[in-house]
Design an enzyme around this catalytic site. Sequence first.
Site, short mmCIF file in Angstrom:
data_model
loop_
_atom_site.label_atom_id
_atom_site.label_comp_id
_atom_site.label_asym_id
_atom_site.label_seq_id
_atom_site.Cartn_x
_atom_site.Cartn_y
_atom_site.Cartn_z
N GLU A 522 0.85 -1.18 0.00
CA GLU A 522 0.00 0.00 0.00
C GLU A 522 0.89 1.24 0.00
O GLU A 522 1.19 1.77 -1.04
CB GLU A 522 -0.95 -0.02 1.20
CG GLU A 522 -1.97 1.11 1.10
CD GLU A 522 -3.30 0.79 1.77
OE1 GLU A 522 -3.47 -0.33 2.27
OE2 GLU A 522 -4.17 1.67 1.76
N GLU A 786 -2.76 0.52 13.12
CA GLU A 786 -3.85 0.96 12.26
C GLU A 786 -5.20 0.82 12.97
O GLU A 786 -6.08 1.65 12.82
CB GLU A 786 -3.86 0.10 10.99
CG GLU A 786 -4.98 0.39 10.02
CD GLU A 786 -4.87 -0.43 8.75
OE1 GLU A 786 -4.26 -1.52 8.80
OE2 GLU A 786 -5.36 0.02 7.70
C1 RAM Z 1 -6.61 2.17 4.22
C2 RAM Z 1 -5.41 3.02 4.38
C3 RAM Z 1 -5.63 4.38 4.95
C4 RAM Z 1 -7.03 4.82 4.98
C5 RAM Z 1 -7.87 4.22 3.91
C6 RAM Z 1 -9.31 4.61 3.95
O1 RAM Z 1 -6.38 1.23 3.23
O2 RAM Z 1 -4.48 2.32 5.11
O3 RAM Z 1 -5.06 4.50 6.21
O4 RAM Z 1 -7.03 6.20 4.88
O5 RAM Z 1 -7.80 2.84 3.90
#
Ligand code: RAM
Length: 933
Positions: A522, A786
């Site tokens: 990503e 996250e």
């Molecule tokens: C995830 C990313 C990011 C976020 C989006 C919506 O894949 O890691 O942090 O902003 O989604």
Amino acid sequence: MTGSEHVLLTPYGLRCDHRAEPLGLDAGTPLLSWRLRSGRRGDAPAAYRVRVRTEDGVLVWDTGEVADPEAASARYAGPLLRPRTRYRWQVSVTAADGAVGAAESWFETGMLGPSAWTASWIAHDPAALDVMNAPEEGELALADHGLQPAVRLRRPFEAPAAPVRARLYVTARGLYEMRVNGARVGDAELAPGWTDYRDRIDYQTYDVTDLLRAGGNVLAATLADGWWSGFVGFDPRRSGAHYGTFPQLLAELHLEYADGTTGILATGGDWETARSPIRYADLLMGECHDLRLETPGWDLPAERARPEATRDRETEPEEPRPAESQPAESRPEGTPAGRASGDGWLPAYVAGTDRALLTASVAQPVRAVQELAPRTVTRFEDGRHLVDFGQNFAGRVRVTARGLAPGDRVVVRHGETLDDRGRLYTDNLRTAAATDVLVAGADDETIFEPRFTYHGFRYAEVTGLTALGTGDITGVVLHSDTPWAGEFACSDPELDRLHQSIAWGQRSNFVSVPTDCPQRDERLGWLADAQVFLPTACLNADVAAFFDGWLRDVRGARSADGGFSNVAPRLAGVADEGAPGWGDAGVLVPWHLYRVYGDERVLVRNFDAMCGWVDFVHRHNPDLVWNRRVGPHFADWLAPTPTPRDVVATAYFARSADLTARAAEVLGHPDAAERYGTLAGHIRKTFTERFVTPDGRIEGDTQTGYLLALAFGLLPAELVPGAADRLAELVEAAGPGLTTGFLGVGLIAPVLDAHGRADLAHALLTRAEPPSWLHPLRNGATTIWERWDGYTAGRGFQAAAMNSFNHYSLGSIGEWLYQGVAGLAQAPASTGYRELLIRPRPGGLTWARASYESVRGTVSTAWTREGGGFRLEVSVPPGASAVVHIPAADPGGVRESGIPAAEAAGVRIVGTEPGALRCRVTSGEFRFTADVH
Ligand code: RAM
């Protein structure tokens, strides 16, 4: 520095366009700025004078004495700057009492525009590049991934004398590493960095004078795919090659000799190229060095090349040609490679001459900024070694490998954490292989360090070495080298660890662009992540130049009808249309940067895009509830309790309209200020009508709903206290606990604090059950996760499909550690730290301190509570003032440096509030003491 200089008002920390001594600047009217310090309380600047001179001392621009006690910068307004020229500049600052302090710095211009270039894009002819060896068992499926070798390019040349000045201007479609006569040029990593290469390609400038000599020289490069032609992001439909299919180099070496003659050596068909021993190099997949393919001396002039290398060559390279006489291109564009010059070297393939997109980089490069020694190295029975660096970070390892036979392989895999059997856990990396491979050559000892990849990891698993000691492997930390600006510490070691984790999240994710995460497939510049974390980021480091660079791509990523995107640089197919809170970053980020750094130009550059965004949302939502054209509507992403989407969206719509109005005001556009101000008012009204009950309940009744409404000032005054109370109730009812996601989390402590509930903010900080900040820390985190529940004791890991252990968004609490816990903040209406608000919120702590290197100078606070006494030390830079809140049982009893505060020099009492004295102080150092019983 002599003692007296330290005592008097002195400028320091000189910057040009927010960088110290930038080399290769393309801006015609750079901003020259300085900070101030003084040992005297109340010292304040009255006037400044900036003088810019050429290197030989000719005065080019002189502001004269400018009486401006607030200025900390001047915008160059002299004659047109000449390209490739160094300018020295001096600032002198006259204090109110007439004392003068001065400091000096320099900047150097670059090419000042695409038309100045003569170089061509050169490459290894992609059609002539060897097909990779078939992958071996267990190795990356190279064919599937389409990985290709990094290539080398070189140009031997003859210099009539050692140059007195030599500058290399260079960039790549891909990643480059330049060498001059075998020595590496500069210390930038992953250069030229990631920009939207369809809009612009940054070039860098290096001073290579000391690397060149009279006689034979070699200018050489290694090129790899990087963001240009390698893997980025997660879109499975497009495996790499987002911008192009093979890397290309563009460079010019400008030489000046003592006799006044000059020479230019530019990339063109007269260069030669070969594949390198790097069999592939990819940001996500990793890097493979096959040392059997190494040709030592390839980057040295023939006479200095090692004898064995010379012996290996079928033919010697041709006699070097003098630099001056070379045409920039000797073959027309696209001409296929011709005759090989021996040892696999072919004439370079000329891929084009389009130089229109070249711009000087405006931010600090990525650098290897720190090295980590392993905490432990564990050997498993099967021969693998597991290395724990004790810290999750972005970068790579350097391994010293011994005792290998040619062809032996050493494989390094990377992971953020371990599974429950103590083995490397990589499921959450998704398709990012994050695997580096060394294939040994003839040398008995080899130092292996990949150069064109990086990984997000704490653990490295090394296979293929019989022994690996802690001294044989090092973690090399990479990030955009934004100068560190903030420090925070307090009496609770867990909060210190929280601060450190936030800082590591920033380090790991500010890699050329602000990324969401450094490990999985990503690593994208997600806009909301950046905007929610920005206030924290700005306190940790000086990110003015870094974000200024990124905002170019935020603007570039807009849709034709003015919509911001979700990621910048944009990648085809990645959630194109900006969601609420994501797209709004295009407004929120410039505004916050303006407030912190006081540089209006960030608003100037972004204003049209800000207006365009608000117009876009308005056009599609004329009834002012934002529920159409919401992109992939991520709402309060990853919140334990979701907030209604329309509430989130409409709140952000109001916020963006309001900030656009304020920007218009700053820039002197009264019509726009009026228009967006009125619109913002109408959206606020609509928000209240549609989502707020008469007794102040916000639809959904969630923490984030109240946070957005209170933080963005959406509610009529009479509903504010009720909303603040309801927020507090919800926090209390949850544990006390939080139920916020990405958009709510950064607001929770500041808003509770602003409404008299700093106690609840502290309660959230000390909570250990998920969702909380301490839960990850107590489960081994060294960076922000996250998800609140990335790992929980009973359930184990969250779904591997989306479970990063190094995402900074939930770390946006970092701002309140500085502003609340330590009490170091800028006053709400201030810009460029002209006015500070020092208001510590001790909670249950016994001491805290913070310091911050602002654009005006150093701000610091330090407080301790001992027995019944409270002591607060504050340092305010010259040119600034502060409102200081001193907790005190008896506000009248507060003393400063031992005397009653009311009598102290530079202190003016402005009021009392329950349990605190409020005073305004001048610049200088202050030591307040009070009783808090
Ligand atoms: C995830 C990313 C990011 C976020 C989006 C919506 O894949 O890691 O942090 O902003 O989604």
